[in-house]
Design an enzyme around this catalytic site. Sequence first.
Site, PDB file in Angstrom:
ATOM      1  N   ARG A 103       0.835  -1.191   0.000  1.00  0.00           N
ATOM      2  CA  ARG A 103       0.000   0.000   0.000  1.00  0.00           C
ATOM      3  C   ARG A 103       0.870   1.241   0.000  1.00  0.00           C
ATOM      4  NH1 ARG A 103      -3.573  -0.728   5.078  1.00  0.00           N
ATOM      5  NH2 ARG A 103      -4.315   1.311   4.431  1.00  0.00           N
ATOM      6  N   THR A 104       0.685   2.092  -0.988  1.00  0.00           N
ATOM      7  CA  THR A 104       1.356   3.391  -1.118  1.00  0.00           C
ATOM      8  C   THR A 104       2.870   3.311  -0.956  1.00  0.00           C
ATOM      9  OG1 THR A 104       0.916   3.948   1.211  1.00  0.00           O
ATOM     10  CG2 THR A 104      -0.663   4.708  -0.423  1.00  0.00           C
ATOM     11  N   LEU A 105       3.464   2.192  -1.392  1.00  0.00           N
ATOM     12  CA  LEU A 105       4.920   2.194  -1.469  1.00  0.00           C
ATOM     13  C   LEU A 105       5.368   3.084  -2.618  1.00  0.00           C
ATOM     14  CD1 LEU A 105       5.786  -1.552  -0.754  1.00  0.00           C
ATOM     15  CD2 LEU A 105       5.569   0.353   0.828  1.00  0.00           C
ATOM     16  N   TYR A 106       4.457   3.339  -3.529  1.00  0.00           N
ATOM     17  CA  TYR A 106       4.686   4.292  -4.603  1.00  0.00           C
ATOM     18  C   TYR A 106       3.490   5.238  -4.608  1.00  0.00           C
ATOM     19  CZ  TYR A 106       7.915   0.640  -5.919  1.00  0.00           C
ATOM     20  OH  TYR A 106       8.923  -0.303  -5.899  1.00  0.00           O
TER      21      TYR A 106
END
Length: 245
Positions: A22-25
């Site tokens: 989740r939201t690593l990018y």
Amino acid sequence: MNCMDSKQPETGLLGPESDSQRTLYPYVTGTSVVALKYKDGILMAADMGGSYGSTLRYKSVERMKPIGKHSLLGASGEISDFQEILRYLDELILYDNMWDDGNSLGPKEVHNYLTRVMYNRRNKFNPLWNSLVLGGVKNGQTYLGMVSMIGVNFEDNHVATGFGNHLARPILRQEWHENLSFEEGVKLLEKCMRVLLYRDRSAVNKLQIAKITEEGVTISQPYSLKTHWEFSAFQNPTQGAVGSW
């Protein structure tokens, strides 16, 4: 039947949790938040742009929210993570109100809570991709602090996130003083936001300014700044640059 023929689920080296990223990018992000103390409380400014990569996809994203009775939160970075943080804070404020003991969380307590949340998520290698500004007033005491996505935090008389940390803080160091009136504080924030509009490609000319005092939080309606684009450096920005296009 050969036991090797039966299909076993592949969990990988890191286990089943490695499938959830989740939201690593970050996808939709907001840029700088700038805030300062003035003689009656805290002033905070943020534009309303939401960038999808390098594209200014959304232009009405509110990135400043009141928290409880005494605090104001502003966020740059991933918008969905900011919404998740607001959900955490809603639960925190609700739990605090349920005690019904006449006490309420002040800005210092909320800021400390956010530093623990951000550092905890960083240690799980699943950070909340935000830099947060938390300001407030309680019992006549003004408080202003920030926390980064890895839990780095501090208090100051003025703070900024993103490009504002490089372009707005020098202006604030030079012009801020502790007896700023409301009008002077707004004018100083507008000066910072105008510089960011000129120099930060993710900034949009639609902003809000919020204030928090003992009476509570007031967030302005969105408005635009007057700009001037006839400077020679804007006309030919690469003139004299060696190796430029």
